[in-house]
Design a protein around this motif. Structure first.
Motif, short mmCIF file in Angstrom:
data_model
loop_
_atom_site.label_atom_id
_atom_site.label_comp_id
_atom_site.label_asym_id
_atom_site.label_seq_id
_atom_site.Cartn_x
_atom_site.Cartn_y
_atom_site.Cartn_z
N ASP A 22 0.82 -1.21 0.00
CA ASP A 22 0.00 0.00 0.00
C ASP A 22 0.86 1.26 0.00
OD1 ASP A 22 -2.30 1.56 -0.06
OD2 ASP A 22 -2.52 1.57 2.13
N VAL A 23 1.77 1.31 -0.98
CA VAL A 23 2.69 2.44 -1.11
C VAL A 23 2.64 2.94 -2.55
CG1 VAL A 23 5.09 3.20 -0.96
CG2 VAL A 23 4.21 1.54 0.69
N LEU A 24 2.50 4.26 -2.69
CA LEU A 24 2.52 4.91 -4.01
C LEU A 24 3.85 5.62 -4.17
CD1 LEU A 24 1.04 5.87 -6.61
CD2 LEU A 24 0.31 7.87 -5.27
N TYR A 25 4.51 5.35 -5.29
CA TYR A 25 5.77 6.01 -5.61
C TYR A 25 5.54 6.94 -6.80
CZ TYR A 25 7.55 2.02 -2.98
OH TYR A 25 7.77 1.07 -2.02
N LEU A 26 5.79 8.22 -6.64
CA LEU A 26 5.67 9.20 -7.72
C LEU A 26 7.05 9.74 -8.04
CD1 LEU A 26 2.68 11.23 -6.26
CD2 LEU A 26 2.58 9.64 -8.18
N SER A 27 7.39 9.80 -9.32
CA SER A 27 8.69 10.32 -9.73
C SER A 27 8.51 11.35 -10.82
CB SER A 27 9.58 9.20 -10.26
OG SER A 27 9.88 8.28 -9.25
N GLY A 29 10.05 12.42 -13.99
CA GLY A 29 10.97 11.77 -14.91
C GLY A 29 11.21 10.34 -14.45
N GLU A 30 12.27 9.74 -14.92
CA GLU A 30 12.61 8.38 -14.52
C GLU A 30 13.07 8.39 -13.07
OE1 GLU A 30 12.29 5.44 -16.15
OE2 GLU A 30 11.20 6.64 -17.61
N PRO A 31 12.71 7.35 -12.30
CA PRO A 31 13.19 7.28 -10.92
C PRO A 31 14.72 7.32 -10.88
CG PRO A 31 11.50 5.63 -11.30
CD PRO A 31 11.84 6.22 -12.63
N ARG A 32 15.25 8.02 -9.88
CA ARG A 32 16.71 8.15 -9.75
C ARG A 32 17.08 8.24 -8.28
NH1 ARG A 32 17.57 14.38 -11.87
NH2 ARG A 32 15.53 15.11 -11.20
N PRO A 33 18.33 8.02 -7.97
CA PRO A 33 18.75 8.10 -6.57
C PRO A 33 18.43 9.48 -5.99
CG PRO A 33 20.50 7.16 -7.91
CD PRO A 33 19.44 7.67 -8.86
N ALA A 34 17.98 9.48 -4.75
CA ALA A 34 17.59 10.74 -4.12
C ALA A 34 17.65 10.60 -2.61
CB ALA A 34 16.17 11.13 -4.55
N VAL A 35 17.64 11.73 -1.94
CA VAL A 35 17.57 11.78 -0.49
C VAL A 35 16.10 11.86 -0.12
CG1 VAL A 35 18.12 13.17 1.54
CG2 VAL A 35 19.79 12.92 -0.30
N GLY A 36 15.68 11.07 0.85
CA GLY A 36 14.29 11.09 1.30
C GLY A 36 14.16 11.85 2.61
N VAL A 37 13.14 12.70 2.68
CA VAL A 37 12.85 13.46 3.89
C VAL A 37 11.40 13.20 4.27
CG1 VAL A 37 12.70 15.75 4.92
CG2 VAL A 37 14.50 15.27 3.26
N ASP A 38 11.20 12.65 5.46
CA ASP A 38 9.84 12.38 5.95
C ASP A 38 9.20 13.72 6.28
OD1 ASP A 38 7.54 11.68 7.29
OD2 ASP A 38 8.50 10.12 8.50
N ILE A 39 8.14 14.07 5.55
CA ILE A 39 7.47 15.35 5.80
C ILE A 39 6.18 15.16 6.60
CG2 ILE A 39 8.54 16.52 3.86
CD1 ILE A 39 5.95 16.15 2.29
N GLY A 40 6.00 13.96 7.11
CA GLY A 40 4.86 13.69 7.99
C GLY A 40 3.71 12.99 7.31
N ASP A 41 2.88 12.36 8.11
CA ASP A 41 1.67 11.68 7.66
C ASP A 41 1.94 10.63 6.58
OD1 ASP A 41 -1.04 11.15 7.95
OD2 ASP A 41 -1.60 12.55 6.36
N GLY A 42 3.09 9.96 6.69
CA GLY A 42 3.40 8.90 5.73
C GLY A 42 3.82 9.37 4.37
N THR A 58 6.93 9.64 -2.01
CA THR A 58 6.48 8.30 -1.64
C THR A 58 5.35 8.48 -0.65
OG1 THR A 58 8.71 7.42 -1.94
CG2 THR A 58 7.18 6.10 -0.62
N VAL A 59 4.22 7.86 -0.91
CA VAL A 59 3.04 7.98 -0.04
C VAL A 59 2.76 6.59 0.56
CG1 VAL A 59 0.63 8.65 0.14
CG2 VAL A 59 2.13 9.81 -1.50
N ILE A 60 2.94 6.50 1.86
CA ILE A 60 2.76 5.23 2.57
C ILE A 60 1.35 5.18 3.14
CG2 ILE A 60 3.61 3.82 4.49
CD1 ILE A 60 6.31 5.44 4.08
N GLY A 61 0.66 4.06 2.96
CA GLY A 61 -0.70 3.92 3.47
C GLY A 61 -1.72 4.69 2.66
N LEU A 62 -1.60 4.61 1.36
CA LEU A 62 -2.48 5.38 0.47
C LEU A 62 -3.95 5.04 0.66
CD1 LEU A 62 -2.69 7.43 -1.83
CD2 LEU A 62 -2.50 5.51 -3.42
N ARG A 63 -4.29 3.75 0.78
CA ARG A 63 -5.70 3.37 0.93
C ARG A 63 -6.35 4.05 2.12
NH1 ARG A 63 -4.30 -2.04 1.14
NH2 ARG A 63 -3.48 -2.46 -0.89
#
Length: 70
Positions: A22-27, A29-42, A58-63
């Motif tokens: 139940d995870v949505l990944y939005l990119s 352009g093409e997915p590429r290496p990146a730094v992830g920062v949790d901005i809250g609420d999954g 990245t959206v965790i718990g989309l449903r």
């Protein structure tokens, strides 16, 4: 840190949804290496440190989020 380039026009966006996790990944352009920062609420913002561009979310718990919004 300088401001991230968020409002740049993109001619391409990619997405992938993992139904089992139940995870949505939005990119942008093409997915590429990146730094992830949790901005809250999954939601995790992904950005390229070199260019300071937002490259995805990245959206965790989309449903559950969609059910709550309904």
């Amino acid at each position: 840190m300088d401001a991230l380039k968020i409002l740049q026009v993109s001619d391409r966006a990619n997405w992938d949804y993992d139904d089992e996790a139940d995870v949505l990944y939005l990119s942008v352009g093409e997915p590429r290496p990146a730094v992830g920062v949790d901005i809250g609420d999954g939601v995790v913002l992904r950005y390229d440190e070199d260019t300071q561009e937002v490259v995805g979310l990245t959206v965790i718990g989309l449903r559950a989020k969609l059910a709550k919004a309904a």
